[in-house]
Design a protein around this motif. Structure first.
Motif, PDB file in Angstrom:
ATOM      1  N   TRP A  51      -5.025   5.599   0.150  1.00 21.91           N
ATOM      2  CA  TRP A  51      -3.981   4.464   0.043  1.00 21.91           C
ATOM      3  C   TRP A  51      -4.382   3.816  -1.292  1.00 21.91           C
ATOM      4  O   TRP A  51      -5.348   3.398  -1.631  1.00 21.91           O
ATOM      5  CB  TRP A  51      -3.691   3.548   1.339  1.00 21.91           C
ATOM      6  CG  TRP A  51      -3.522   4.108   2.390  1.00 21.91           C
ATOM      7  CD1 TRP A  51      -4.295   4.870   3.272  1.00 21.91           C
ATOM      8  CD2 TRP A  51      -2.237   4.315   3.067  1.00 21.91           C
ATOM      9  NE1 TRP A  51      -3.599   5.307   4.418  1.00 21.91           N
ATOM     10  CE2 TRP A  51      -2.346   4.905   4.321  1.00 21.91           C
ATOM     11  CE3 TRP A  51      -0.981   3.600   2.693  1.00 21.91           C
ATOM     12  CZ2 TRP A  51      -1.189   4.879   5.068  1.00 21.91           C
ATOM     13  CZ3 TRP A  51       0.149   3.818   3.486  1.00 21.91           C
ATOM     14  CH2 TRP A  51      -0.083   4.360   4.851  1.00 21.91           C
ATOM     15  N   GLN A  65      -3.678  13.068   0.244  1.00 22.45           N
ATOM     16  CA  GLN A  65      -4.626  13.201   1.518  1.00 22.45           C
ATOM     17  C   GLN A  65      -6.030  13.319   1.199  1.00 22.45           C
ATOM     18  O   GLN A  65      -6.322  13.883  -0.065  1.00 22.45           O
ATOM     19  CB  GLN A  65      -3.997  14.649   2.393  1.00 22.45           C
ATOM     20  CG  GLN A  65      -2.683  14.444   2.677  1.00 22.45           C
ATOM     21  CD  GLN A  65      -2.120  15.846   3.253  1.00 22.45           C
ATOM     22  OE1 GLN A  65      -2.805  16.750   3.170  1.00 22.45           O
ATOM     23  NE2 GLN A  65      -0.799  15.970   3.828  1.00 22.45           N
ATOM     24  N   SER A  66      -6.901  12.807   2.076  1.00 21.95           N
ATOM     25  CA  SER A  66      -8.389  12.759   1.799  1.00 21.95           C
ATOM     26  C   SER A  66      -8.925  14.228   1.293  1.00 21.95           C
ATOM     27  O   SER A  66      -9.571  14.153   0.507  1.00 21.95           O
ATOM     28  CB  SER A  66      -9.000  12.351   3.076  1.00 21.95           C
ATOM     29  OG  SER A  66      -8.611  11.030   3.314  1.00 21.95           O
ATOM     30  N   TRP A 101       0.917  -1.106  -0.112  1.00 21.85           N
ATOM     31  CA  TRP A 101       0.143  -0.010   0.079  1.00 21.85           C
ATOM     32  C   TRP A 101       0.731   1.338   0.020  1.00 21.85           C
ATOM     33  O   TRP A 101       1.878   1.360   0.536  1.00 21.85           O
ATOM     34  CB  TRP A 101      -1.147  -0.003   1.285  1.00 21.85           C
ATOM     35  CG  TRP A 101      -2.050  -0.917   1.184  1.00 21.85           C
ATOM     36  CD1 TRP A 101      -2.065  -2.304   1.810  1.00 21.85           C
ATOM     37  CD2 TRP A 101      -3.297  -0.939   0.347  1.00 21.85           C
ATOM     38  NE1 TRP A 101      -3.293  -2.913   1.741  1.00 21.85           N
ATOM     39  CE2 TRP A 101      -3.916  -2.157   0.583  1.00 21.85           C
ATOM     40  CE3 TRP A 101      -3.811  -0.001  -0.377  1.00 21.85           C
ATOM     41  CZ2 TRP A 101      -5.269  -2.360   0.091  1.00 21.85           C
ATOM     42  CZ3 TRP A 101      -5.147   0.017  -1.071  1.00 21.85           C
ATOM     43  CH2 TRP A 101      -5.645  -1.468  -0.636  1.00 21.85           C
ATOM     44  N   ILE A 149      -1.965  -1.855   6.152  1.00 13.62           N
ATOM     45  CA  ILE A 149      -1.561  -0.502   6.033  1.00 13.62           C
ATOM     46  C   ILE A 149      -0.614   0.140   6.939  1.00 13.62           C
ATOM     47  O   ILE A 149      -0.727  -0.056   8.075  1.00 13.62           O
ATOM     48  CB  ILE A 149      -2.605   0.357   5.709  1.00 13.62           C
ATOM     49  CG1 ILE A 149      -3.382  -0.005   4.486  1.00 13.62           C
ATOM     50  CG2 ILE A 149      -2.564   2.026   5.526  1.00 13.62           C
ATOM     51  CD1 ILE A 149      -4.709   0.747   4.014  1.00 13.62           C
ATOM     52  N   ILE A 182      -8.098   2.381  -0.640  1.00 14.98           N
ATOM     53  CA  ILE A 182      -8.668   2.536   0.547  1.00 14.98           C
ATOM     54  C   ILE A 182      -8.383   4.025   1.195  1.00 14.98           C
ATOM     55  O   ILE A 182      -7.359   4.400   0.911  1.00 14.98           O
ATOM     56  CB  ILE A 182      -8.030   1.694   1.539  1.00 14.98           C
ATOM     57  CG1 ILE A 182      -8.190   0.210   1.274  1.00 14.98           C
ATOM     58  CG2 ILE A 182      -8.352   1.645   3.222  1.00 14.98           C
ATOM     59  CD1 ILE A 182      -7.680  -0.812   2.155  1.00 14.98           C
ATOM     60  N   GLU A 183      -9.284   4.327   2.040  1.00 14.57           N
ATOM     61  CA  GLU A 183      -9.209   5.620   2.554  1.00 14.57           C
ATOM     62  C   GLU A 183      -8.993   5.531   4.214  1.00 14.57           C
ATOM     63  O   GLU A 183      -9.866   4.943   4.657  1.00 14.57           O
ATOM     64  CB  GLU A 183     -10.447   6.620   2.300  1.00 14.57           C
ATOM     65  CG  GLU A 183     -10.333   7.888   2.810  1.00 14.57           C
ATOM     66  CD  GLU A 183     -11.373   9.081   2.335  1.00 14.57           C
ATOM     67  OE1 GLU A 183     -11.072  10.277   2.487  1.00 14.57           O
ATOM     68  OE2 GLU A 183     -12.221   8.570   1.709  1.00 14.57           O
ATOM     69  N   ARG A 184      -7.996   5.830   4.714  1.00 20.54           N
ATOM     70  CA  ARG A 184      -7.796   5.528   5.924  1.00 20.54           C
ATOM     71  C   ARG A 184      -6.980   6.543   6.830  1.00 20.54           C
ATOM     72  O   ARG A 184      -6.079   6.930   6.050  1.00 20.54           O
ATOM     73  CB  ARG A 184      -7.317   4.181   6.283  1.00 20.54           C
ATOM     74  CG  ARG A 184      -7.044   3.664   7.679  1.00 20.54           C
ATOM     75  CD  ARG A 184      -6.904   2.352   8.053  1.00 20.54           C
ATOM     76  NE  ARG A 184      -7.667   1.368   7.488  1.00 20.54           N
ATOM     77  CZ  ARG A 184      -7.548   0.037   6.986  1.00 20.54           C
ATOM     78  NH1 ARG A 184      -6.220  -0.373   7.183  1.00 20.54           N
ATOM     79  NH2 ARG A 184      -8.331  -0.461   6.588  1.00 20.54           N
ATOM     80  N   ASP A 185      -7.243   7.148   7.682  1.00 23.52           N
ATOM     81  CA  ASP A 185      -6.422   8.029   8.672  1.00 23.52           C
ATOM     82  C   ASP A 185      -6.248   9.278   7.890  1.00 23.52           C
ATOM     83  O   ASP A 185      -5.260   9.744   7.785  1.00 23.52           O
ATOM     84  CB  ASP A 185      -5.195   7.376   9.152  1.00 23.52           C
ATOM     85  CG  ASP A 185      -5.458   6.302  10.125  1.00 23.52           C
ATOM     86  OD1 ASP A 185      -6.449   6.202  10.824  1.00 23.52           O
ATOM     87  OD2 ASP A 185      -4.660   5.225   9.838  1.00 23.52           O
ATOM     88  N   SER A 186      -7.432   9.703   7.205  1.00 25.18           N
ATOM     89  CA  SER A 186      -7.205  10.978   6.415  1.00 25.18           C
ATOM     90  C   SER A 186      -6.240  10.918   5.234  1.00 25.18           C
ATOM     91  O   SER A 186      -5.851  11.993   4.787  1.00 25.18           O
ATOM     92  CB  SER A 186      -7.066  12.174   7.179  1.00 25.18           C
ATOM     93  OG  SER A 186      -7.900  12.413   8.266  1.00 25.18           O
ATOM     94  N   THR A 223      -5.874  -7.318   0.369  1.00 28.85           N
ATOM     95  CA  THR A 223      -6.584  -7.527   1.283  1.00 28.85           C
ATOM     96  C   THR A 223      -5.677  -8.262   2.665  1.00 28.85           C
ATOM     97  O   THR A 223      -6.035  -8.284   3.892  1.00 28.85           O
ATOM     98  CB  THR A 223      -7.908  -8.422   1.335  1.00 28.85           C
ATOM     99  OG1 THR A 223      -7.479  -9.778   0.599  1.00 28.85           O
ATOM    100  CG2 THR A 223      -8.654  -7.878   0.375  1.00 28.85           C
TER     101      THR A 223
END
Length: 133
Positions: free
Chosen positions: A120, A24-25, A19, A133, A113-117, A129
């Motif tokens: 990825w 950034q989001s 990943w 990350i 994937i969107e994670r922690d703002s 899967t």
């Protein structure tokens, strides 16, 4: 002559199949594609109507126009060159207002994937899967 401190493989070869942070989001605005480079791969990111991120190769398989120069239409992205419309799974679903799917390669799809703002993207082979990350 290789010493013990020099890597045996190029850095890029080691990082494939992992990943990677693509953006950034807050950079991924609704209705606006974003072109990025992930491990030297051209990637277009955009959000579906429900806000979920999508990551495709940033090249239309027809004439290699940058999809990031196009527009988001609902859950799909439209190529700026001839108006070819691709769904989030990379399939060509419309050609300039005509329904159907001609015999053309699909746009490459990347796991995202969107994670922690952060957004990825998985680049390379293997099962994303199974990797943390």
């Amino acid at each position: 002559m290789q010493t013990d401190f020099e890597p045996a493989l190029p850095t890029a070869a080691v990082a494939i199949g992992q990943w990677h942070i693509a953006a950034q989001s807050h950079q991924l605005e609704p209705h606006k594609p974003l072109g990025v480079s992930v491990m030297s791969e051209p990637v277009v990111l955009y959000r579906k109507k429900d806000g979920a991120p999508v990551a495709l190769e940033d090249r239309c398989p027809h004439r290699w126009a940058l999809l990031s120069g196009g527009r988001v239409d609902g859950d799909n992205i439209v190529c700026p060159y001839h108006g070819f419309k691709f769904c989030p799974r990379g399939h060509l679903i419309e050609i300039s207002g005509k329904s159907g799917s001609p015999s053309m390669d699909s746009a490459r799809v990347y796991a995202v994937i969107e994670r922690d703002s952060l957004i990825w993207v998985w680049v390379g082979d293997g099962d994303p899967t199974s990797a943390a990350i």
